[in-house]
Each structure stands twice: as C-alpha cells, then as structure tokens.
Design a protein around this motif. Structure first.
Motif, PDB file in Angstrom:
ATOM      1  N   SER A 199       0.814  -1.213   0.000  1.00  0.00           N
ATOM      2  CA  SER A 199       0.000   0.000   0.000  1.00  0.00           C
ATOM      3  C   SER A 199       0.851   1.268   0.000  1.00  0.00           C
ATOM      4  N   GLY A 200       2.065   1.158   0.554  1.00  0.00           N
ATOM      5  CA  GLY A 200       2.931   2.327   0.662  1.00  0.00           C
ATOM      6  C   GLY A 200       3.459   2.464   2.081  1.00  0.00           C
ATOM      7  N   THR A 201       4.063   3.601   2.382  1.00  0.00           N
ATOM      8  CA  THR A 201       4.603   3.876   3.709  1.00  0.00           C
ATOM      9  C   THR A 201       4.066   5.211   4.193  1.00  0.00           C
ATOM     10  N   ALA A 202       3.358   5.193   5.288  1.00  0.00           N
ATOM     11  CA  ALA A 202       2.721   6.411   5.795  1.00  0.00           C
ATOM     12  C   ALA A 202       3.773   7.449   6.205  1.00  0.00           C
TER      13      ALA A 202
ATOM     14  N   LEU B 111      12.869   3.762   5.600  1.00  0.00           N
ATOM     15  CA  LEU B 111      12.626   3.764   4.153  1.00  0.00           C
ATOM     16  C   LEU B 111      12.051   5.115   3.717  1.00  0.00           C
ATOM     17  N   LYS B 112      11.116   5.643   4.516  1.00  0.00           N
ATOM     18  CA  LYS B 112      10.522   6.943   4.199  1.00  0.00           C
ATOM     19  C   LYS B 112      11.566   8.043   4.291  1.00  0.00           C
ATOM     20  N   SER B 113      12.476   7.911   5.238  1.00  0.00           N
ATOM     21  CA  SER B 113      13.528   8.909   5.410  1.00  0.00           C
ATOM     22  C   SER B 113      14.440   8.968   4.189  1.00  0.00           C
ATOM     23  N   MET B 114      14.736   7.816   3.625  1.00  0.00           N
ATOM     24  CA  MET B 114      15.567   7.786   2.416  1.00  0.00           C
ATOM     25  C   MET B 114      14.858   8.440   1.237  1.00  0.00           C
TER      26      MET B 114
ATOM     27  N   LYS C  85      13.365  13.348   5.725  1.00  0.00           N
ATOM     28  CA  LYS C  85      12.920  13.621   7.089  1.00  0.00           C
ATOM     29  C   LYS C  85      13.496  12.576   8.052  1.00  0.00           C
ATOM     30  N   PRO C  86      13.722  12.934   9.305  1.00  0.00           N
ATOM     31  CA  PRO C  86      14.292  11.985  10.258  1.00  0.00           C
ATOM     32  C   PRO C  86      13.395  10.754  10.447  1.00  0.00           C
ATOM     33  N   PHE C  87      14.031   9.597  10.624  1.00  0.00           N
ATOM     34  CA  PHE C  87      13.259   8.385  10.908  1.00  0.00           C
ATOM     35  C   PHE C  87      12.878   8.350  12.377  1.00  0.00           C
TER      36      PHE C  87
END
Length: 415
Positions: A288-291, A330-333, A337-339
């Motif tokens: 679905s993705g990463t919030a 993963l979202k940070s990459m 934004k900081p994980f």
C-alpha cells in the motif's frame, strides 16, 4: 490496598523522551499509581514489596487497530494487494464467525495472546456478527484487556459477510443494548467507505451523535481504494469527506493507515481531532505504501500504532514498533525527514494509545497501572555491561513472551 513494585523503571511520558529510574519503585493504591520514585518514602516502610530485581518495568502496549476475526489468517495471502486480499481471504474468513463456538475458541486464544505479549488496551474490529462481537468483548474482558470493540458494518461490496442495510442498523442497535462490560466498550465501525452505503453511513452517524459513541474505520490506505472511493462518491473532493458528510469524522475518530493523506486531509484531521493509526507491517505486506508518520506528527495529527492483523503479520506490539522504525527509515531515504527513534516508536505504541483511552502519560500518578515487566537476562550475553537505555532498546527489538514476567492491566497482574 497498597502495593509496591520494585525494578528498573522506564517510561516515555512525552514523544521522544525516555525517562529511567534505576532500582525505582511504583506505589499503587487499589491499582491506581500513587507514586513513581527513586527511593521508597519512609511512610511505606515495612509494607511488602513485589521485587522484580533487575528486570525492566515499562508501560504496557496499546494496539489501536486490529481485526480480531482475521487472527486465524495471520501470515496468509501476503502476496496479494489489498482489494484482492480482502476478496480471497478476509471476507471468507470473517464469515466463519457466524459460528459462536468457533468465535469463542479463536477469541479466547487471541485475548490470551494479546495480554501475554504485553498489550493491555486495544481498539478492535469484530466481524459483522452481533453475538460474536459480544463474545469478543467478553473474552477480552476475561483476559484483562481493556478498550474498544466494534461490530463491523458493511452492506455492499463485502462478499459472503455482506449485510442488508436495515439488518446492519438493527443488529448494531441490538449489539449496543447488550454491551454491558466494565473494561471493553463499544465503538461504531463502518468497515470502510466502499463497503458502506450512503444510507448506512447516515444511520451510523445518527447513532454516533445520539449515543455519543466513538468511531473507527480506514482512510487513504491504498491508491486503488482511493480511486474506488472517488468513483463511489464523485461529489466528495477527498476520501475523508465521505465520513465527514455523515457525522463520522469527529473528535477521537480513529482512522487506520493514512498512507496517502495529503496536507489538506491532514489539516482536516487536526481540525476535527481525528487520530491516525499507523500500521506499518500491513502497509508493506499489502504494497500500500509507507505512511508519512513524521509529517503527520509535525502537522499536528495525533498518531498511535496498530498491528492491523492480519494485513499485519505480527500481533506483539514491540514488533509493531520495530516495523514502524524500519518503515520510517525507508521513508527517510525518500523524503530526507528523520526516521523514528526507538523511544519515539515506543511512545507511539504505548503512551499515545493509553492517552487515547484516557490513561496517563507514562507512569503518571492518578491512573490505573498498565505495565509490563521484562526480564532480559536470557537474551544473548553482552560483551560489556549495558546501560538501561541499551537494555530497553534491545527489549523492544528482541522481546518475546518468555521474557515477560508480569503484565498489569487496570492495576492487576493478569499473567
């Protein structure tokens, strides 16, 4: 009655803040936390102490989104996207809960699994079956798990478990009239917009208003789902408006996922007091993705974590917290934004959920104790003595049921 616990106390009273009291004490009066202190006050001298030695005493976990009737299908259908997974596995499994004997067996096992994993508060979806929903509430209460349960409503696009609209409303009212539990309360649960007709949503909004009931559902989980909502509700500019127009978008509404919630949808959440429940494992498993958890928090959205079984494959909330950290990396990459750090993820899996239910911020005096006692002595022997912060981090990543020595819910040790 006064009870005193001794051990290494760790809690997260604020997002990103970890407070530690080596060899500290928790003092309870009739299950309510009276004091959290480094040294036992003289007035308690001579009273018996439950001594957990070198173990860690931490606030327990809260799971704000799980599908109880999907417990039997954990780890199944993980190669399918959301909508295909619902048709192939979910609706068929949930149909089985018309059998109350089966429901009793499954829900008793689930309740024991939750409490023995350190989860003491939940917001759970049942199936659409009224009597099975009551069985779930009964079994959670028996195990000492507090929180909310919702009889699911779905009168379209719901396979073999689909209801007629009038039946759905009537059964919801019958369920509410029979919800007489101390620890587990009702929450209205339209499954998601595609499975609920306009008339059903209108009736549920009326019930929510008249009875002042909270609401839980799903929001912006998957791009295919969002496109489907747009087809079903061409007059609504965004997904959230399909709930808002019927009075279901309100203070303390829980919306699971919010993977694709943009700035406007996030603003609507803040304005109404709607909570986002982040379900990292499910979002990855179903592609679905990463919030954007960090973005949600920065924009003022209240966020907690959910296992979302069985889209999520882990029920233990420490594993859910770990998956949230991985997803945030993963979202940070992707965004820069900081994980999420370990203390931040723990806060979202524990303190945030307890606050939603009216509990305290960490070990805050004046609230019934919700805590887990973890003995990490059987974990791999370290090369040097670990700090409490390092031991805490390792527990979040490695903790299993065998490491949990006590679980307090509503001030009572339940295992």
């Amino acid at each position: 009655m006064t009870a005193i616990l001794h051990g290494n106390i760790i809690h997260a009273p604020q997002f990103g803040t970890l407070e530690m009291i080596p060899n500290g004490y928790l003092v309870l009066e009739d299950g309510v936390l009276a004091e959290c202190c480094a040294a036992l006050p003289q007035r308690y001298a001579g009273l018996p102490v439950t001594d957990y030695g070198n173990a860690l005493i931490m606030p327990s976990f809260a799971d704000l989104h799980l599908h109880a009737p999907q417990y039997p299908m954990l780890g199944m259908g993980m190669d399918l996207p959301l909508l295909e997974w619902l048709d192939a596995y979910t609706f068929r499994t949930e149909a089985r809960f018309a059998d109350l004997d089966y429901a009793r067996r499954v829900y008793r096992q689930l309740a024991q699994d939750l409490i023995s994993s350190g989860t003491t508060r939940v917001s759970a979806f049942a199936s659409r079956h009224t009597d099975a929903a009551l069985v779930l509430m009964e079994e959670l209460e028996r195990a000492g798990v507090a929180g909310y349960v919702g009889k699911v409503n779905m009168d379209r696009n719901a396979g073999p478990s689909q209801e007629e609209t009038g039946e759905s409303v009537a059964e919801t009212l019958r369920w509410l009239e029979n919800c007489r539990f101390e620890l587990v309360k009702p929450i209205l649960t339209p499954r998601f917009t595609p499975s609920c007709s306009d008339r059903l949503m209108e009736e549920l909004g009326k019930i929510a208003r008249e009875r002042d009931l909270p609401v839980q559902s799903h929001l912006s989980e998957n791009t295919g789902e969002i496109a489907w909502v747009r087809e079903l509700h061409p007059g609504c500019g965004q997904y959230w408006e399909t709930y808002d127009q019927y009075g279901l978008w309100k203070e303390r509404t829980l919306m699971a996922h919010c993977v694709h919630s943009d700035a406007r949808e996030q603003e609507a959440m803040v304005r109404a007091g709607v909570w986002a429940v982040h379900c990292a494992a499910s979002n990855v498993n179903l592609c679905s993705g990463t919030a954007p958890v960090r973005e949600l928090l920065e924009n003022g959205v209240q966020v907690a974590l959910g296992s979302d079984i069985a889209g999520g494959d882990q029920l233990a909330m420490n594993r859910v917290a770990v998956m949230s950290i991985r997803a945030s990396k993963l979202k940070s990459m992707e965004t820069g934004k900081p994980f999420l750090t370990v203390p931040e993820a723990y806060y979202l899996s524990s303190t945030a959920g307890h606050l939603y239910f009216g509990g305290g911020a960490g070990f805050q005096a004046g609230h019934k104790l919700h805590a887990v006692v973890v003995d990490d002595s059987a974990m791999p022997e370290p090369a040097r003595e670990l700090t409490l912060a390092e031991r805490f981090e390792r527990c979040i990543y490695l903790m299993e049921k065998r490491h949990i020595k006590a679980v307090y819910s509503e001030g009572v040790n339940r295992i």
